[in-house]
Design a protein around this motif. Structure first.
Motif, short mmCIF file in Angstrom:
data_model
loop_
_atom_site.label_atom_id
_atom_site.label_comp_id
_atom_site.label_asym_id
_atom_site.label_seq_id
_atom_site.Cartn_x
_atom_site.Cartn_y
_atom_site.Cartn_z
N SER A 263 0.83 -1.21 0.00
CA SER A 263 0.00 0.00 0.00
C SER A 263 0.86 1.26 0.00
CB SER A 263 -0.91 0.02 1.23
OG SER A 263 -1.68 -1.16 1.31
N PRO A 264 0.43 2.32 -0.72
CA PRO A 264 1.15 3.60 -0.67
C PRO A 264 1.13 4.18 0.74
CG PRO A 264 -0.36 3.54 -2.54
CD PRO A 264 -0.68 2.35 -1.69
N VAL A 265 2.22 4.84 1.10
CA VAL A 265 2.36 5.45 2.43
C VAL A 265 2.70 6.92 2.24
CG1 VAL A 265 3.61 5.43 4.62
CG2 VAL A 265 3.11 3.27 3.45
N LEU A 266 2.04 7.78 3.01
CA LEU A 266 2.34 9.21 2.99
C LEU A 266 2.94 9.61 4.33
CD1 LEU A 266 2.19 12.04 1.72
CD2 LEU A 266 -0.13 12.24 2.63
N LEU A 267 4.22 10.04 4.31
CA LEU A 267 4.91 10.47 5.52
C LEU A 267 4.80 11.99 5.63
CD1 LEU A 267 8.13 8.27 5.19
CD2 LEU A 267 6.03 7.74 6.42
N GLN A 268 4.21 12.45 6.73
CA GLN A 268 4.01 13.88 6.93
C GLN A 268 4.81 14.33 8.14
OE1 GLN A 268 -0.28 13.12 7.12
NE2 GLN A 268 -0.56 14.66 5.52
N GLY A 269 5.55 15.40 7.97
CA GLY A 269 6.34 15.92 9.09
C GLY A 269 7.20 17.07 8.63
N GLU A 270 7.62 17.88 9.57
CA GLU A 270 8.45 19.03 9.24
C GLU A 270 9.79 18.60 8.67
OE1 GLU A 270 8.88 21.63 12.57
OE2 GLU A 270 6.73 22.01 12.77
N THR A 271 10.46 19.53 8.02
CA THR A 271 11.79 19.27 7.48
C THR A 271 12.74 18.86 8.61
OG1 THR A 271 11.45 20.88 5.73
CG2 THR A 271 13.72 20.27 6.23
N GLY A 272 13.49 17.78 8.36
CA GLY A 272 14.49 17.34 9.34
C GLY A 272 13.98 16.37 10.37
N GLY B 215 16.42 22.79 26.45
CA GLY B 215 15.68 24.04 26.51
C GLY B 215 15.46 24.69 25.15
N TYR B 216 16.07 24.12 24.12
CA TYR B 216 15.94 24.68 22.78
C TYR B 216 14.83 23.95 22.03
CZ TYR B 216 17.49 26.33 18.15
OH TYR B 216 17.55 26.92 16.91
N ASP B 217 14.10 24.65 21.15
CA ASP B 217 12.94 24.05 20.47
C ASP B 217 13.27 23.38 19.15
OD1 ASP B 217 10.63 24.18 22.07
OD2 ASP B 217 10.56 26.35 21.81
N TRP B 218 14.48 23.47 18.65
CA TRP B 218 14.93 22.75 17.46
C TRP B 218 13.97 22.86 16.27
CZ3 TRP B 218 19.80 21.75 17.95
CH2 TRP B 218 20.33 21.49 19.22
N PRO B 219 13.82 24.07 15.72
CA PRO B 219 12.95 24.23 14.54
C PRO B 219 13.42 23.41 13.35
CG PRO B 219 14.25 26.21 14.90
CD PRO B 219 14.43 25.35 16.12
N GLY B 220 14.72 23.10 13.29
CA GLY B 220 15.25 22.26 12.20
C GLY B 220 15.23 20.80 12.53
N ASN B 221 14.69 20.43 13.70
CA ASN B 221 14.50 19.05 14.13
C ASN B 221 15.82 18.26 14.22
OD1 ASN B 221 11.50 18.85 14.43
ND2 ASN B 221 11.62 19.68 12.35
N VAL B 222 15.77 16.96 13.92
CA VAL B 222 16.94 16.10 14.13
C VAL B 222 18.12 16.54 13.27
CG1 VAL B 222 17.81 13.73 14.01
CG2 VAL B 222 15.46 14.15 14.73
N ARG B 223 17.83 17.07 12.08
CA ARG B 223 18.91 17.51 11.21
C ARG B 223 19.67 18.68 11.85
NH1 ARG B 223 16.26 18.54 6.45
NH2 ARG B 223 16.38 16.33 5.95
#
Length: 514
Positions: A217-226, A406-414
């Motif tokens: 089945s097709p899968v759609l991954l949704q999430g912010e960059t990084g 304490g940082y919110d990491w807008p760029g996430n894991v990257r």
């Protein structure tokens, strides 16, 4: 050619060239030629001049055919004799194989009893490539037998050449498969099989991955960059029955609009200027495997139409081609954009959206799973130090983890990965303090008058908001004195390009005010 000779030639040719399984062909030839002269065994050999040896390719006797790879070294004088193009008859008959200096090494290596033989020297363009030998215990072959045996020289030479090419292709295919397995193993070792956070912040994600991975089945991954959409896509592929097949990644936003059809679906020679040869597209390369379409929201409408056909019909058509090509692929797509909003604005096809969203998986941001930060930092410190070839084990300075949490990491894991690498570069062997990471001051954000939403920290979001305000203030006018480009201090073409990239409508596409 007399009728009987023509029949012998045609029937032998049909058998010797009828299959790429040369051992089967030889056995069928042996059964046939027994109607004309004694034959206990057929032996097909190829000559390797670089090694000065004869290689037994295959044999056939009353029990069937067998493939060999038996190498028999020859003395220098024997090599000189068989390499002579002239001076030796095409077919030789011998009453005793062991009495002949050229055939003796083969007879001894194969353990023949005293036998009569007929040797057919196989030539292609004047070069000796091997021999097809028939032997029979105690037989004495007549000149008529030799004449008949000489009729099949050319088809036998062609069959030998085809057999060798087929064997080379099989060996190359096996070598390629082995290299591919090795590279896949190395990539997994480098990237790490472990998904950090699978038991904590990504537990729900991994539960959904395990449910859908065995299916197509097709899968759609949704999430912010990084957030790691590619890592999750790779996990779905590795846990699926397609894991040994190709995993092809396509960044839809990184391919120029003019080339995207060619990149995805391939093109035929001469389809456009510069198409000097046929090219397979990414979908063809992903056959039997998985294709990951990252940043699917950047796909132009024209390519969306063709992608819809792939999902519906399971076939593609190369640019400039007329032939439909069947493909068996699993499609995983990823995006950080709101596809539903794009559908409403007419920027993404509704039918394609629902085809892709058969099984959506939402990947949480790093700020929503801060409990994973400590283990992520330890994992990244270890991996990055190995990649950089450091001869010491990095440690954290007191208070460093509090700063990271304490940082919110807008760029996430990257962004976290980049911060770890930067800290290792600057550390000089000292504990990592991450002094460059500044925790977000939510009070300062509130004083700007904007709601505290980490998404507004993205530079593109800030730029898009500012451009929209300026364009609205001049009632959509881009050019001229007092236009948006003039107020922003940029060239009108540059502004339009930026607005297209940020998906800001202008001109006729701009919403009308009643």
């Amino acid at each position: 050619m007399p009728q009987s000779d023509e029949t012998f030639f045609r029937q032998f040719t049909l058998r010797i060239c009828g299959s790429l399984e040369i051992e089967r062909s030889l056995w069928e030839c042996l059964v046939y030629i027994r109607n004309f002269f004694p034959a206990d065994e057929l032996v097909l050999t190829v000559y390797d001049p670089s090694m000065g040896a004869v290689v037994v390719v295959a044999t056939a006797d009353q029990d069937g055919g067998v493939v060999h790879n038996h190498r028999i070294a020859l003395a220098p004088e024997v090599r000189a004799s068989i390499e002579r193009a002239s001076g030796m008859p095409r077919v030789r008959t011998l009453e005793n194989a062991e009495a002949d200096s050229i055939i003796r090494p083969l007879a001894l290596a194969m353990g023949w009893p005293p036998s009569g033989v007929m040797v057919n020297r196989l030539m292609i363009r004047g070069h000796y490539i091997g021999a097809l030998t028939v032997r029979s215990e105690g037989a004495v072959y007549s000149p008529e037998n030799a004449r008949l045996w000489g009729l099949i020289n050319e088809p036998a030479a062609i069959a030998l050449a085809n057999s060798q090419r087929h064997r080379e292709i099989l060996e190359l295919k096996e070598r390629l498969s082995d290299d591919n397995r090795y590279l896949q193993k190395e990539l997994r070792r480098i990237a790490g099989d472990e998904i950090v956070g699978a038991d904590f912040g990504l537990r729900e994600v991994m539960d959904r991955v395990r449910h859908v991975a065995p299916l197509s089945s097709p899968v759609l991954l949704q999430g912010e960059t990084g957030t790691g959409k590619e890592v999750i896509a790779n996990a779905i592929h590795n846990l699926s029955p397609r894991s040994k097949e190709p995993f092809i990644k396509v960044n839809c936003g990184a391919i120029p609009e003019t080339l995207i059809d060619s990149e995805l679906f391939g093109h035929e020679r001469g389809a456009f200027t510069g198409a000097i040869s046929r090219k397979r597209g990414r979908f063809e390369r992903a056959h039997n495997g998985t294709i990951f379409l990252d940043e699917i929201g950047e796909l132009p409408i024209q390519a969306q139409v063709r992608l819809l056909r792939v999902l519906q019909e399971k076939e593609i058509e190369r640019v400039g081609g007329t032939e439909s090509i069947r493909v068996n692929i699993r499609v995983i797509s990823g995006t950080h954009r709101d596809l539903e909003d794009m559908v409403v604005r007419g920027e993404f096809r509704e039918d394609l959206y629902y085809r892709l969203k058969v099984f959506p998986i939402s990947i949480p941001t790093l700020r929503d799973r801060k409990a994973d930060i400590p283990v992520l930092v330890q994992y990244l410190m270890k991996r990055k130090s190995q990649e950089m070839g450091l001869n010491w084990i990095p440690r954290l300075a007191p208070g460093a983890m509090d700063r990271l949490m304490g940082y919110d990491w807008p760029g996430n894991v990257r962004e976290l990965e980049n911060a770890v690498e930067r800290a290792l570069i600057l550390s000089d062997g000292k504990p990592l303090d991450f002094s460059e990471v500044t925790p977000v001051d939510s009070e300062a954000v509130r004083r700007t008058g904007l709601p505290f939403n980490p998404q507004v920290l993205y530079l593109d979001s800030v730029v898009a908001r500012h451009i929209r305000r300026v364009v609205e203030s001049v009632e959509g006018r881009i050019e001229g004195s007092g236009g948006a480009a003039d107020l922003l201090g940029v060239n009108p073409s540059t502004l339009r390009h930026k607005m297209r990239k940020l998906r800001i409508p202008f001109g006729r596409k701009a919403p009308r005010k009643d």
